[in-house]
Design an enzyme around this catalytic site. Structure first.
Site, PDB file in Angstrom:
ATOM      1  CE  LYS A   1      -4.867  -8.248  -2.318  1.00 28.34           C
ATOM      2  NZ  LYS A   1      -4.954  -7.948  -0.961  1.00 28.34           N
TER       3      LYS A   1
ATOM      4  CE  LYS B   1     -13.374  -3.688  -0.432  1.00 31.15           C
ATOM      5  NZ  LYS B   1     -13.193  -3.454   1.002  1.00 31.15           N
TER       6      LYS B   1
ATOM      7  CE  LYS C   1      -4.191  -1.923   2.008  1.00 28.25           C
ATOM      8  NZ  LYS C   1      -5.097  -1.965   3.150  1.00 28.25           N
TER       9      LYS C   1
HETATM   10  P1  AMP Z   1     -10.765  -5.849   2.817  1.00 29.94           P
HETATM   11  O1  AMP Z   1     -11.617  -5.542   1.647  1.00 29.94           O
HETATM   12  O2  AMP Z   1      -9.325  -5.632   2.574  1.00 29.94           O
HETATM   13  O3  AMP Z   1     -11.284  -5.234   4.098  1.00 29.94           O
HETATM   14  O4  AMP Z   1     -10.912  -7.416   3.016  1.00 29.94           O
HETATM   15  C1  AMP Z   1     -12.010  -8.040   3.618  1.00 29.94           C
HETATM   16  C2  AMP Z   1     -11.845  -9.539   3.575  1.00 29.94           C
HETATM   17  O5  AMP Z   1     -11.868 -10.007   2.226  1.00 29.94           O
HETATM   18  C3  AMP Z   1     -10.531 -10.042   4.179  1.00 29.94           C
HETATM   19  O6  AMP Z   1     -10.795 -11.208   4.939  1.00 29.94           O
HETATM   20  C4  AMP Z   1      -9.688 -10.366   2.980  1.00 29.94           C
HETATM   21  O7  AMP Z   1      -8.751 -11.383   3.238  1.00 29.94           O
HETATM   22  C5  AMP Z   1     -10.748 -10.847   1.986  1.00 29.94           C
HETATM   23  N1  AMP Z   1     -10.291 -10.665   0.581  1.00 29.94           N
HETATM   24  C6  AMP Z   1      -9.964  -9.499  -0.021  1.00 29.94           C
HETATM   25  N2  AMP Z   1      -9.601  -9.702  -1.307  1.00 29.94           N
HETATM   26  C7  AMP Z   1      -9.691 -11.043  -1.531  1.00 29.94           C
HETATM   27  C8  AMP Z   1      -9.469 -11.894  -2.663  1.00 29.94           C
HETATM   28  N3  AMP Z   1      -9.077 -11.409  -3.845  1.00 29.94           N
HETATM   29  N4  AMP Z   1      -9.677 -13.220  -2.513  1.00 29.94           N
HETATM   30  C9  AMP Z   1     -10.099 -13.734  -1.331  1.00 29.94           C
HETATM   31  N5  AMP Z   1     -10.326 -13.000  -0.228  1.00 29.94           N
HETATM   32  C10 AMP Z   1     -10.143 -11.666  -0.309  1.00 29.94           C
HETATM   33  N1  TRP Z   2      -7.094  -5.901   7.760  1.00 28.78           N
HETATM   34  C1  TRP Z   2      -8.317  -6.514   7.329  1.00 28.78           C
HETATM   35  C2  TRP Z   2      -8.435  -6.361   5.814  1.00 28.78           C
HETATM   36  O1  TRP Z   2      -7.936  -5.429   5.241  1.00 28.78           O
HETATM   37  C3  TRP Z   2      -9.529  -5.939   8.002  1.00 28.78           C
HETATM   38  C4  TRP Z   2      -9.521  -6.186   9.466  1.00 28.78           C
HETATM   39  C5  TRP Z   2      -9.364  -5.254  10.457  1.00 28.78           C
HETATM   40  C6  TRP Z   2      -9.687  -7.430  10.124  1.00 28.78           C
HETATM   41  N2  TRP Z   2      -9.456  -5.834  11.671  1.00 28.78           N
HETATM   42  C7  TRP Z   2      -9.657  -7.158  11.512  1.00 28.78           C
HETATM   43  C8  TRP Z   2      -9.866  -8.730   9.676  1.00 28.78           C
HETATM   44  C9  TRP Z   2      -9.756  -8.186  12.483  1.00 28.78           C
HETATM   45  C10 TRP Z   2      -9.988  -9.759  10.642  1.00 28.78           C
HETATM   46  C11 TRP Z   2      -9.933  -9.481  12.008  1.00 28.78           C
HETATM   47  O2  TRP Z   2      -9.075  -7.165   5.211  1.00 28.78           O
END
Ligand code: AMP
Ligand code: TRP
Length: 327
Positions: free
Chosen positions: A194, A197, A111
């Site tokens: 992967k 968003k 990031k």
């Molecule tokens: P985030 O959108 O970063 O807050 O991610 C929310 C959840 O979605 C987390 O548990 C991530 O590990 C999962 N996640 C995000 N992108 C992927 C992906 N491309 N494949 C599988 N899991 C994902």
């Molecule tokens: N870091 C996680 C992500 O980007 C989001 C997250 C924050 C999270 N706190 C958590 C996931 C605690 C599991 C447990 O996806």
């Protein structure tokens, strides 16, 4: 009963990776575990957010979680900033994790190096300390997440173990739960990356609220390779394997045995698109209903925070006492 905790950020639109990697497992696990799910708005602040957009995305994400089937009668569903113990414990976590450990986090490296990132906040660096606080505040046994969060759960375990060995038994040391299929959904245009968003048109990302016609097109145009054999081989055939993974995660079948059912890429793409669209249909319909009443969603989130806070406050008090703060 074992406790499950997980969180998701209210930034960007929910995509198929979030759904298959995390949310479907949250939904499944809530039936057998004491479950706590959190919209982690404080984590979203690590990158600059527009205030109004953040507010509406927080409600919208909560509505999506409800639409996926998170049941507020069974699970505690709340917003991170409503429970002040999260940032309070995060400070203790920051003092228990080292600069070196935080520097090794691949999510931070990715990031902070991303094109166009001019401002790298200190919060982006200490992010895993807040995540550790989220998890440890609920005496969590299992953390259902996608594969990209493996390292963050690992550092949470290290922090918990270090704190326990320095100050006496305080925290439950959690384990990650990474699903056998769908843990790493790949971008349809760049199967070496992967799904995420991403900004703009994003032809490689399938969004949970996307129009079925568009989803069909995205799968039709998914990158495969110049051979024509359908085979599950991530190294040699990442595009085809990624479609098989998605189809496998949606249908519950094994990607390798699915491969033997197809001779051409076309039908595999059509079937995968159809399975995904059918999975999303009821979620989209339920979301459309919930969207009509944001005040009700806000009320549910307050009820969730009222249930979360007493648990968090007991664990925080234990940690503060053990580390030597006056009560
Ligand atoms: P985030 O959108 O970063 O807050 O991610 C929310 C959840 O979605 C987390 O548990 C991530 O590990 C999962 N996640 C995000 N992108 C992927 C992906 N491309 N494949 C599988 N899991 C994902
Ligand atoms: N870091 C996680 C992500 O980007 C989001 C997250 C924050 C999270 N706190 C958590 C996931 C605690 C599991 C447990 O996806």
């Amino acid at each position: 009963m074992a406790r499950v905790f997980s969180g998701i950020q209210p930034s960007g639109d929910l995509h198929l990776g979030n759904l298959l990697g995390a949310l479907v497992n949250w939904e499944r696990m809530q039936h057998e575990h004491d479950s706590v799910f959190c919209v982690v708005d404080l984590h979203a602040l690590t990158l600059l957010q527009d205030a109004e957009t953040l507010r509406s995305q927080t409600i919208e994400l909560a509505q999506l979680l409800l639409a996926v089937g998170i049941d507020p009668e069974k699970s505690i569903l709340f917003v991170q900033s409503h429970v002040p113990q999260h940032p309070q414990l995060a400070w203790l976590m920051e003092c228990t994790v080292s600069y070196g450990e935080l520097s090794r986090m691949t999510a931070f490296k990715d990031k902070s190096n991303r094109d166009g990132t001019k401002f790298v906040s200190a919060g982006l660096f200490t992010y895993p300390a807040l995540q550790a606080a989220d998890i440890l505040l609920y005496d969590t046994d299992f953390v259902p997440v996608g594969d990209d969060q493996r390292q963050h759960v690992e550092i949470t375990r290290d922090i918990a173990e270090r704190f326990n060995s320095r100050f006496g038994e305080t925290f439950v040391v959690p384990e990650h739960f990474i699903p056998p299929a769908g843990a790493r959904v790949m971008d349809l245009q760049r199967p070496d990356r992967k799904m995420s968003k991403s900004e703009g048109e994003s032809p490689g990302t399938v969004f949970v609220l996307e129009d079925p016609k568009k989803i069909e097109k995205k799968f039709k145009r998914a990158v495969t390779d110049s051979e024509s054999e359908v085979r599950y081989d991530i190294e040699a055939k990442p595009g085809v394997s990624s479609l098989l993974d998605i189809l496998g995660a949606v249908t519950g079948e094994d990607p390798e045995s699915l491969a033997s059912k197809y001779e051409q890429y076309g039908p595999l793409k059509t079937d995968t698109a159809e399975a995904v669209i059918e999975m999303l249909r009821p979620i989209q319909a339920r979301f459309a209903e919930l969207k009509e009443d944001p005040a009700e969603t806000a009320r549910l989130l307050k009820v969730g925070a009222d249930k979360a806070e007493p648990i968090a406050s007991e664990v925080l008090a234990r940690a503060k006492h053990n580390i030597g703060l006056l009560s």
